[in-house]
Design a protein around this motif. Sequence first.
Motif, PDB file in Angstrom:
ATOM      1  N   UNK A   1     -16.193  33.337   3.261  1.00  0.00           N
ATOM      2  CA  UNK A   1     -15.216  32.742   4.184  1.00  0.00           C
ATOM      3  C   UNK A   1     -15.737  31.348   4.537  1.00  0.00           C
ATOM      4  N   UNK A   2     -15.225  30.364   3.849  1.00  0.00           N
ATOM      5  CA  UNK A   2     -15.753  29.004   3.992  1.00  0.00           C
ATOM      6  C   UNK A   2     -14.691  28.026   4.488  1.00  0.00           C
ATOM      7  N   UNK A   3     -15.148  27.080   5.275  1.00  0.00           N
ATOM      8  CA  UNK A   3     -14.351  25.878   5.542  1.00  0.00           C
ATOM      9  C   UNK A   3     -15.000  24.732   4.771  1.00  0.00           C
ATOM     10  N   UNK A   4     -14.249  23.749   4.446  1.00  0.00           N
ATOM     11  CA  UNK A   4     -14.813  22.624   3.692  1.00  0.00           C
ATOM     12  C   UNK A   4     -14.021  21.355   3.978  1.00  0.00           C
ATOM     13  N   UNK A   5     -14.667  20.249   3.811  1.00  0.00           N
ATOM     14  CA  UNK A   5     -13.973  18.966   3.913  1.00  0.00           C
ATOM     15  C   UNK A   5     -14.749  17.891   3.162  1.00  0.00           C
TER      16      UNK A   5
ATOM     17  N   UNK B   1       0.814  -1.205   0.000  1.00  0.00           N
ATOM     18  CA  UNK B   1       0.000   0.000   0.000  1.00  0.00           C
ATOM     19  C   UNK B   1       0.845   1.251   0.000  1.00  0.00           C
ATOM     20  N   UNK B   2       0.153   2.386  -0.009  1.00  0.00           N
ATOM     21  CA  UNK B   2       0.867   3.659   0.025  1.00  0.00           C
ATOM     22  C   UNK B   2       0.009   4.716   0.699  1.00  0.00           C
ATOM     23  N   UNK B   3       0.692   5.735   1.148  1.00  0.00           N
ATOM     24  CA  UNK B   3       0.036   6.852   1.807  1.00  0.00           C
ATOM     25  C   UNK B   3       0.624   8.136   1.224  1.00  0.00           C
ATOM     26  N   UNK B   4      -0.240   9.103   0.924  1.00  0.00           N
ATOM     27  CA  UNK B   4       0.274  10.421   0.543  1.00  0.00           C
ATOM     28  C   UNK B   4      -0.415  11.477   1.390  1.00  0.00           C
ATOM     29  N   UNK B   5       0.279  12.575   1.577  1.00  0.00           N
ATOM     30  CA  UNK B   5      -0.275  13.671   2.368  1.00  0.00           C
ATOM     31  C   UNK B   5       0.367  14.955   1.879  1.00  0.00           C
ATOM     32  N   UNK B   6      -0.374  16.053   1.982  1.00  0.00           N
ATOM     33  CA  UNK B   6       0.195  17.300   1.496  1.00  0.00           C
ATOM     34  C   UNK B   6      -0.585  18.514   1.934  1.00  0.00           C
ATOM     35  N   UNK B   7      -0.022  19.654   1.584  1.00  0.00           N
ATOM     36  CA  UNK B   7      -0.646  20.928   1.910  1.00  0.00           C
ATOM     37  C   UNK B   7      -0.551  21.823   0.682  1.00  0.00           C
ATOM     38  N   UNK B   8      -1.686  22.443   0.352  1.00  0.00           N
ATOM     39  CA  UNK B   8      -1.797  23.270  -0.852  1.00  0.00           C
ATOM     40  C   UNK B   8      -2.236  24.665  -0.434  1.00  0.00           C
ATOM     41  N   UNK B   9      -1.577  25.661  -0.965  1.00  0.00           N
ATOM     42  CA  UNK B   9      -1.934  27.047  -0.638  1.00  0.00           C
ATOM     43  C   UNK B   9      -1.724  27.875  -1.898  1.00  0.00           C
ATOM     44  N   UNK B  10      -2.814  28.448  -2.447  1.00  0.00           N
ATOM     45  CA  UNK B  10      -2.621  29.215  -3.678  1.00  0.00           C
ATOM     46  C   UNK B  10      -2.115  30.633  -3.398  1.00  0.00           C
ATOM     47  N   UNK B  11      -2.042  30.965  -2.116  1.00  0.00           N
ATOM     48  CA  UNK B  11      -1.371  32.202  -1.700  1.00  0.00           C
ATOM     49  C   UNK B  11      -1.917  33.433  -2.426  1.00  0.00           C
ATOM     50  N   UNK B  12      -3.216  33.413  -2.713  1.00  0.00           N
ATOM     51  CA  UNK B  12      -3.790  34.507  -3.505  1.00  0.00           C
ATOM     52  C   UNK B  12      -3.933  35.778  -2.667  1.00  0.00           C
TER      53      UNK B  12
ATOM     54  N   UNK C   1     -10.035  22.116   4.181  1.00  0.00           N
ATOM     55  CA  UNK C   1      -9.392  23.402   3.967  1.00  0.00           C
ATOM     56  C   UNK C   1     -10.328  24.565   4.131  1.00  0.00           C
ATOM     57  N   UNK C   2      -9.861  25.728   3.687  1.00  0.00           N
ATOM     58  CA  UNK C   2     -10.703  26.917   3.738  1.00  0.00           C
ATOM     59  C   UNK C   2     -10.466  27.747   2.485  1.00  0.00           C
ATOM     60  N   UNK C   3     -11.395  28.651   2.233  1.00  0.00           N
ATOM     61  CA  UNK C   3     -11.256  29.561   1.100  1.00  0.00           C
ATOM     62  C   UNK C   3     -11.879  30.889   1.488  1.00  0.00           C
ATOM     63  N   UNK C   4     -11.276  31.967   0.992  1.00  0.00           N
ATOM     64  CA  UNK C   4     -11.771  33.290   1.366  1.00  0.00           C
ATOM     65  C   UNK C   4     -11.697  34.235   0.173  1.00  0.00           C
TER      66      UNK C   4
ATOM     67  N   UNK D   1      -5.684  24.048   1.575  1.00  0.00           N
ATOM     68  CA  UNK D   1      -6.206  22.784   2.100  1.00  0.00           C
ATOM     69  C   UNK D   1      -5.085  21.799   2.381  1.00  0.00           C
ATOM     70  N   UNK D   2      -5.393  20.886   3.258  1.00  0.00           N
ATOM     71  CA  UNK D   2      -4.481  19.777   3.550  1.00  0.00           C
ATOM     72  C   UNK D   2      -5.211  18.488   3.201  1.00  0.00           C
TER      73      UNK D   2
END
Lengths: 245, 413
Positions: free
Chosen positions: B317-321, B254-265, B303-306, B281-282
């Motif tokens: 101003x939203x959170x989401x999952x 098996x495998x596991x991946x994880x990360x963090x994304x930020x468009x820094x807008x 994650x969140x978006x604003x 988002x993570x």
Amino acid sequence: MDVITRIFAVALFALCSLGVLLMQTSTEVFAAETASVPLSKKVLIKVMDGNARAMDNMVVYLQAKDVDSTNNLLKGAQGVAEPVEVHQKDKQFTPYITVVQKGHELQFVNDDDITHHIYSAIGPKRFSFKLRQDDATKTMVFDKTGQISMGCNIHDWMSGHILVVDTPYFSATSVNGTAELNNIPAGEYELFVWHPQLNSPNHRQVFKIHKNDKPLVFTATLNAEMGQIPEQKSLDDFEFLEGYE
Amino acid sequence: MNTTVWILGVLSLCLTQGVYAVEQKVSGIVDVRATTTDGLRSFVDGGLGKFRFNPETQVSLAQGGLSYQATWDNGIGAHVVANAYWDGVKDNAGITEAYISYKSLPWDNGFRVTAKTGIIYPHISLENIATAWSSPYTLSYSAINSWLAEEVRHIGANIGLQRLGKFSQSAHDVGFNLETFINNDTTGAMLAWHGWTLSSRQTLWQEQIPLSAIPARNNGGMLAGQAAESDPFIELDNRLGYHVSGNWQWRGKGKVNAGYYNNNADTRVVKQGQYAWLTRFAYVGSKWRLPNGIDFIGQYLQGDTMMRSPTGMVVVDNDYHSAYLLFSKRWQAHRLTVRLEDFAVIDNDNTLDDHNSESGQTYSVSYAYQLRKGWFLQGEYNLIDSERPARVAQGASAELLEQQWQLASRYYF
């Protein structure tokens, strides 16, 4: 000296000469037998782990210990070369382990309808080449002994090993842990048991083979542990993958 | 757009460099699908329906994907993916990915470098692994990957370092990736304004996405300045986003991946009705081979978006999952897949007439039969059970069950 005495003397001389001649001849025959008579026509090797369980697919080979044996071994090597092939089939190295004699050719054959990018990861010979569907073979000579571990840079799960040995006397154990080596010339030998997953120095263990054991049946009990043999299979069970995985 | 032309130009230049041994490969997918959809007008068509098809029975070219790959012996490759959709909802064809890649041979210590630049997906999906980013498991992607397909793509540059365990007699591989990108400044808008979806429609690089009739977009509303369509791959603020990720693979298991994304807008920037959304988002995902030959995939994203008005007031101003669990079993020519999902958007702002909150679950069952090499017949049922108060303002019920039956002939070549 009368005639009878002279005849007797000549006969005695002839007899003595013949005797010396006969003695010299028999010495040479004996010596020749010592050098060329096989240690055993059939050497049966059984490989077991520390719990007396038979170990299959273990590479076994006899390596000459002294110069005379090496000479005999080289004589024995004549005419034993066979074409050795490593296939890439169903995105696997087949067989997983290949043994080739030093100086002999080995041919890589791509049986798949896709490209493989074969590379050597570890070992005395480094190579990397692509085997395409329409350019499916590559021949290579291995002139240094040792273990070569291979992979495919496109299909990471592919894994294969080549062992280059300086002896024509090698085999692999069957399901019941036994292997047969035939027509071994007389001499001093060491028995090597090798497997890429054997957790010991150079992934092998060495055993002394005693001369004049006829017939020779040798049980090699390994005290090293075996690691898990990697499964050459992608986690993604689908044929039309394009590098997203 | 100039950047796109530049990328395609460089790709063309690469393809004409025939001096090195180059291997070229053209592959594709033709997915012809009969669908019956029970729900609202599709989000692709400016509605609030969570499927890509409108509520009717129809036959469509659900995906005509074409992939061109050129690889050189030195490890450099070029990859262009085009997709066509002819479904009566939004018929169009165009580029979805175009990039140059590099993969070194492993060194003696087992390390290997990879790199990629161009129009790329962030490497997050564990479902979309087949030709033209299709999924071998289901016809409709999970909500997470439907969102990626819709508006999480960019012009980026990615460098990765992997360590292959086989060089040290280990069954474990690890990797780390760093990615920086532009042309993604409105990412998050669709997740706010129509929410999570169950789709198999990838937004083409030249496409814009229509908004539904959000009341706040009316004259005098807080979103009156927002364009009628969102341009998901636009660069507004000239700032770089980033994405870091790590992965671990236990070979054969098996495998596991994880990360963090930020468009820094920069949320102060608005150009021609396109607002910059700060979206972060993570995520974590895993693919595992279970006993009895069952494949498991699970992904979780949070994650969140604003988005702000030009005066600096927070408008959205939203959170989401979202999370899904997928189980798939292949035997002989058969493959059966079951997927369960949960999703939510939490609206934290006080903007009138723009309610973005929602929550829901989806259930999918898919069966594929392989007729011969590359040719699959696949039937699938999807159910979405969700609550979205914003639907009321558009004449629908906040609580809604949407269903979809699909029968596809998918041919991979």
